[in-house]
Structures are given as C-alpha cells and as structure tokens.
Design an enzyme around this catalytic site. Structure first.
Site, short mmCIF file in Angstrom:
data_model
loop_
_atom_site.label_atom_id
_atom_site.label_comp_id
_atom_site.label_asym_id
_atom_site.label_seq_id
_atom_site.Cartn_x
_atom_site.Cartn_y
_atom_site.Cartn_z
N GLU A 1 -3.44 5.87 1.46
CA GLU A 1 -3.40 6.01 0.00
C GLU A 1 -4.03 7.33 -0.46
OE1 GLU A 1 -4.62 2.50 -2.10
OE2 GLU A 1 -3.42 1.21 -0.82
N LYS B 1 -0.03 -7.30 -8.36
CA LYS B 1 0.93 -6.43 -7.67
C LYS B 1 2.32 -7.05 -7.83
CE LYS B 1 -2.12 -5.03 -3.80
NZ LYS B 1 -2.60 -5.49 -2.46
P1 PGA Z 1 -1.80 -3.02 0.64
O1 PGA Z 1 -3.23 -2.51 0.22
O2 PGA Z 1 -0.80 -2.47 -0.29
O3 PGA Z 1 -1.65 -2.49 2.05
O4 PGA Z 1 -1.85 -4.52 0.60
C1 PGA Z 1 -3.69 -2.55 -1.09
C2 PGA Z 1 -4.78 -3.57 -1.29
O5 PGA Z 1 -5.18 -4.29 -0.35
O6 PGA Z 1 -5.26 -3.73 -2.42
ZN ZN Z 2 -6.69 -5.46 -1.64
#
Ligand code: PGA
Ligand code: ZN
Length: 432
Positions: free
Chosen positions: A210, A342
């Site tokens: 990221e 998400k």
């Molecule tokens: P991921 O990481 O998109 O790999 O799940 C983001 C998070 O854990 O918040």
């Molecule tokens: Zn997370």
C-alpha cells in the site's frame, strides 16, 4: 428527467496495483450516460467476505478473471437490461438473486461490485452530478459536507510486506488538521521524515503493497517507536496534532489457537495478545486499533473492547466484513466499536450502505477503506462523502492508486469551499 434505463453492461479485464488482473464494468443508460468502476482485491481477507471469481490454472498464478468478465456480459447484463439505474437496491437484489450463493462465488464478488459501482456512476452522470452529491441527495443527508479524517499508512508489514513485521499497518492520523488538504500536508511531512530516518539507519527495504515504507525492523514496537520519532521530527505534537493508528490484522497471525509473532519468535494466547496491544495503547499516542484479535476470537475482541473503552477506537475488519448482520451480532456481544467498510467485502453497494447504517444504529464509528490491491478507481472517496462517513483509509502517501483517492478528496474540498467541514479531532467512539 433523463431516461435512466440500463441499455448495456460490459466487462473488461484490467490490472490492479499488484499487477494482477481485475474486473472493470461499464454501464450505459438509455439517455447516453455512462459509468465505469473497477473491483479492488484484498490480501489479508476475512473468511466471510464475498469471494472474487478467479480462473485458476497456471496462467497468471490462477488469478485470471476471464470467467468473472464473461459473467458480466453473459449473466449480469441480460438480467439488468432495462432496469432503472436510479434503483440501486433493485439492481443489487437482482444480481444477488442471480448469483444465488452465500459468498457470491458464482458470478464473483469482483464482477458484482464492479457492476454495482458502475451503475451508481452511470446514474450520477445521468443526473449530471458528481457521485458523492448524487448519493447524498438519495440518502437525504443535509448540512455541511463532511470531508473524512484520513488514516494514512507510514510503515507497512504483515501480508503486505513479506511478514517482515507482524503488524500490517502503522498509520498516521492528522487529528489536529483543520482541513483535508492540511491533513495531507501534515501526513506528507511525517512520511518524508519516516523515510529519512529509516534511510539514515540503513533499514529501508522498499515499499509495501500500500505504499508505506517497508523497513527491516527487529520488533513490532520498533516500528511504533520509529513512527513516533517521525511525527516529532516532522514538527508535530504526537497525540495532539498527529496520532497513531494500527491495523494488527491479527487473523493473519492465528496458528493453532495462538497468535504467532514471527519476527519476535513468540506465540501468545488471546489474553496475552490483547495485553501486548493494550500496553502499546498505554505507552504510545495510539487512538485507533484495527483487528487487535482475529475473526475467530469474538470473545477476545469483546474483552479487548471493554478494556480499551474510552482509550482507543476498536475497529473490526475481518470479523465485520462489511456485513450489517455481523455488525449487529458483534455489537450485541460488545466486540468492536467501529466498522471498516470495504465495498468488495460486501459485493454490492446496497449491502455496503446497509453495513454503514448498521454501524450507525449501534452507535459505532465507520471507516470507508480501500484494499491492498487497488486501481485508479476513486469510488470509495465518493461513498465516504456521499454517505457522511467520517473516516477514510486508503493506504499510504505514495503510489498513484493511493494518491488518486487523496487527490479526489482534496479536489472536492476545494470545490466546496465554505460548504465543506473537515472531520477534525479524535475518532468519535473515543468520546462514548
Ligand atoms: P487487505 O488489507 O486489502 O489486504 O485486506 C487491508 C486491511 O486489512 O485493512
Ligand atoms: Zn484490516
């Protein structure tokens, strides 16, 4: 009124920030308006998430999305033809029915979320509005438009950085900023300072998935120390101007009923793991902790939340997976007080919005979040603004799949002028 009937839905294989294939959907309406969106992808996924449909086999490590793209054209497009793009709920319900599985494995969560978001973009375009304004009007949100508090990754670890450290995200929250633009300036200073400190010590290995620095730390706590030092070196008062936020992503550490800290060669039970994180909360200016314990350990999460009450925001990601039902169940047992949101965990925008509403109904906070595999798609920024969600987590302050989202928020704030309000200060679950 524009004719918002869906005329066509098409899919395309495009690429994400890890160089992996993903699904882009394009929706065209009878009035000529068009919307596009791209599905992101996680690495530290929760087991209850909508699953991406991947082709398997040898090519591209099995990660191809030809079947998901075909499902857009052959399965989803005929089902949605003629439906009203303004009726997001009916469209999402039609896709859910067509899929018919609990985990969206038949059509693919990647195909469904791309189409769901593209429908919203097309509808907003038909009404000649930016997506955030369209969503706000639909939800009847009024008053000043809230620009969310960002939490921005400075160091990356866990599944995003070869597990060099166990903790996944070491983030800065510029709680003393008075605007989103200022929050970005402050974070940029901290990011620069962190890079300089690590470079000088010869500990810099690269950047994580990221965009956060990926240094060769010897312990997890050394990373927290380094972040604190970076905040100070950048000229900010820790905990007053810039605070620390952690995503432990503890589900990833779970081995044989214990939490395994690879770097420190220790295995902790639930209480010892909670005690370690609470000790960090006591000794460092940490205001938010995500997934301090794993998704398999809701009792541990409840004990942690009780112990942390009023000291730190407790964010659920893997246990919550953007599900209204799970938020209600976790809240009932006192586990967590903030939901990570998400869209691709839920698989449709309607279910994502339902999770936001469930969080509000429980008196929880909410954070709209990107995934570790991202693209230039900036839909999540519009969701946070349109739905009035006061926090945003997008990864680091580097790499354009991250910066595109910060820049979109800066642009919207600038265009709004006096009509914007920045969600400055501590995350609100701390005041409960
Ligand atoms: P991921 O990481 O998109 O790999 O799940 C983001 C998070 O854990 O918040
Ligand atoms: Zn997370």
């Amino acid at each position: 009124m524009p004719n918002t009937a869906i005329e066509s839905v098409t899919g395309l294989c495009v690429w994400d920030s890890r160089g992996r294939p993903t699904v882009e959907a394009c929706v065209r309406l009878a009035c000529g308006a068009e919307g596009r969106a791209i599905a992101p992808a996680g690495a530290s996924t929760g087991s209850g998430e909508a699953v991406d449909l991947r082709d398997g086999g040898h090519a591209l490590g099995g990660l191809g999305v030809a079947r998901a793209v075909a499902n857009v054209a052959e399965g989803i497009a005929p089902a949605l033809a003629g439906m009203d793009a303004d009726d997001q709920e009916a469209i999402d319900a039609a896709m859910i029915e067509l899929d018919g599985t609990a985990n969206k494995g038949r059509l693919g969560g990647n195909a469904m979320i791309a189409v769901s978001m593209a429908v919203a973009h097309a509808a907003a375009a038909a009404h000649d509005q930016p997506l955030w304004r369209y969503l706000r009007a639909r939800e009847g949100v009024d008053g000043a438009v809230v620009l969310p508090m960002p939490e921005i990754q400075i160091f990356g670890g866990g599944a995003h950085a070869g597990r060099r450290v166990d903790v996944q995200d070491f983030m800065a929250m510029p709680i003393g900023a008075e605007s989103f633009a200022e929050a970005c300036v402050m974070t940029a200073e901290v990011y620069r300072a962190a890079g300089a400190i690590m470079g000088k010590r010869g500990k810099l290995m690269g950047v994580a998935d990221e965009g956060g620095f990926w240094p060769a730390f010897d312990t997890n706590e050394e990373a927290i120390e380094a972040l604190l030092e970076a905040i100070e070196k950048a000229g900010f008062v820790p905990g007053e101007e810039v605070a620390i936020s952690l995503d432990i992503a503890a589900s990833e550490l779970h081995r044989d009923g214990l939490y395994s800290l690879g770097l420190e060669k220790r295995a902790l039970d639930s209480d010892a793991m909670a005690a370690m994180v609470l000790d960090w909360v006591n000794r460092y200016p940490i205001v938010s902790v995500e997934d301090p314990l794993g998704e398999h350990d809701p009792d541990g999460l409840a004990r942690f939340t009780a112990a942390a009450l009023g000291r730190v925001q407790v964010v659920g990601d893997d246990a919550v997976v953007t599900s209204a039902a799970r938020i209600a169940a976790l809240a009932a047992r006192g586990a967590c007080n903030t939901a990570l949101i998400k869209p691709n965990q839920a698989g449709t925008l309607s279910e994502t919005l339902a999770a936001v509403k469930a969080a509000r109904a429980e008196g929880w906070g909410a954070i709209v979040s990107a995934r570790s595999g991202e693209t230039e798609d900036v839909t999540i920024v519009h969701l946070a603004l349109g739905w009035g969600v006061e926090q945003l987590k997008v990864g680091s302050f580097a790499r354009s799949e991250r910066i595109a989202k910060w820049n979109e928020a800066i642009r919207i704030e600038d265009a709004l002028g006096q009509g914007a309000r920045f969600a400055t200060g501590l995350p609100f679950p701390l005041s409960q």
